[in-house]
Design an enzyme around this catalytic site. Sequence first.
Site, PDB file in Angstrom:
ATOM      1  NE  ARG A  43      -4.345   1.491   2.440  1.00 44.02           N
ATOM      2  CZ  ARG A  43      -4.117   2.447   3.347  1.00 44.02           C
ATOM      3  NH1 ARG A  43      -3.565   3.056   4.393  1.00 44.02           N
ATOM      4  NH2 ARG A  43      -5.576   3.523   2.872  1.00 44.02           N
ATOM      5  CB  ILE A  69      -5.659   5.762  -0.779  1.00 44.59           C
ATOM      6  CG1 ILE A  69      -5.423   4.523  -1.154  1.00 44.59           C
ATOM      7  CG2 ILE A  69      -4.801   6.329   0.399  1.00 44.59           C
ATOM      8  CD1 ILE A  69      -4.041   3.672  -0.954  1.00 44.59           C
ATOM      9  CB  SER A  70     -10.468   3.286   0.338  1.00 44.60           C
ATOM     10  OG  SER A  70     -11.338   3.596  -0.913  1.00 44.60           O
ATOM     11  CD  GLN A  71     -11.199   2.050   7.252  1.00 43.28           C
ATOM     12  OE1 GLN A  71     -12.371   2.982   6.810  1.00 43.28           O
ATOM     13  NE2 GLN A  71     -11.375   1.804   8.695  1.00 43.28           N
ATOM     14  N   PRO A  72      -7.886   0.363   4.715  1.00 47.88           N
ATOM     15  CG  PRO A  72      -5.724  -0.016   4.816  1.00 47.88           C
ATOM     16  CD  PRO A  72      -6.873   1.082   5.385  1.00 47.88           C
TER      17      PRO A  72
END
Length: 221
Positions: A43, A69-72
């Site tokens: 990431r 960026i989206s949260q994992p």
Amino acid sequence: MNDIRLQGIGMTSRRTRDRLITRLREQNITDEQVLAVIKETPRHIFIDEALSHRAYEDTALPIGFNQTISQPYIVAKMTELLLAAGPLKRVLEVGTGSGYQTAVIAQLVDQVYSVERIKQLQDKSKERFQQMGLKNIYLQHTDGGMGWPSKAPFDGIMVTAAPEKIPEELLAQLAIGGRLVIPVGQSQQQLKLVIRVNEMAFDTHIIENVKFVPLLAGTIR
Ligand code: SAH
């Protein structure tokens, strides 16, 4: 990119990634395939080097142009929902952004078609896919509210920016039995799973409250 940067050191190291996986399990992500792919996906190469020490925190991070960026956890959840009924061949993603979600899903399905309205984000994501050696990702610079009609139907569609209501165009591009995962709403948003039962009928499930950037019309060079 050299091997060291790809594998990560210090705060981007394997131990840090393992901790993220433990956290995702605690949040009830159970699909082992999804967890394995997230564990192996670097990431830190999807964000600015200045922020890379935070890459394996379970949080959204800025990627420029007012986008994140989206949260994992959300990436894991959306991927798990999309894959829950079995393997998928063709997937459409609306909102490539950094390309992180794209890279994760691309390791789990045959082909990913991903559209993004901001050209510079898309260009950067393309370099990252090359660095990772991912060859099953097809990109288009377009307003993804319209989907990608010439490549439809899709077994799965995932949208990573929130419209006020689900675009009809996306429903129309879903194969029978296909699954759409999409955040819907403005200040209050819900993640929804829509399954196409037949030509006319769709089953909608509300999954949980979420916070995404808005799905916007038009494109930016
Ligand atoms: N999955 C991405 C999320 C990025 S944020 C990641 O993890 O990096 C959402 C992205 O959707 C932004 O890059 C934004 O530019 C894009 N977007 C918003 N509206 C769009 C539209 N109508 N068509 C295509 N992309 C859109």
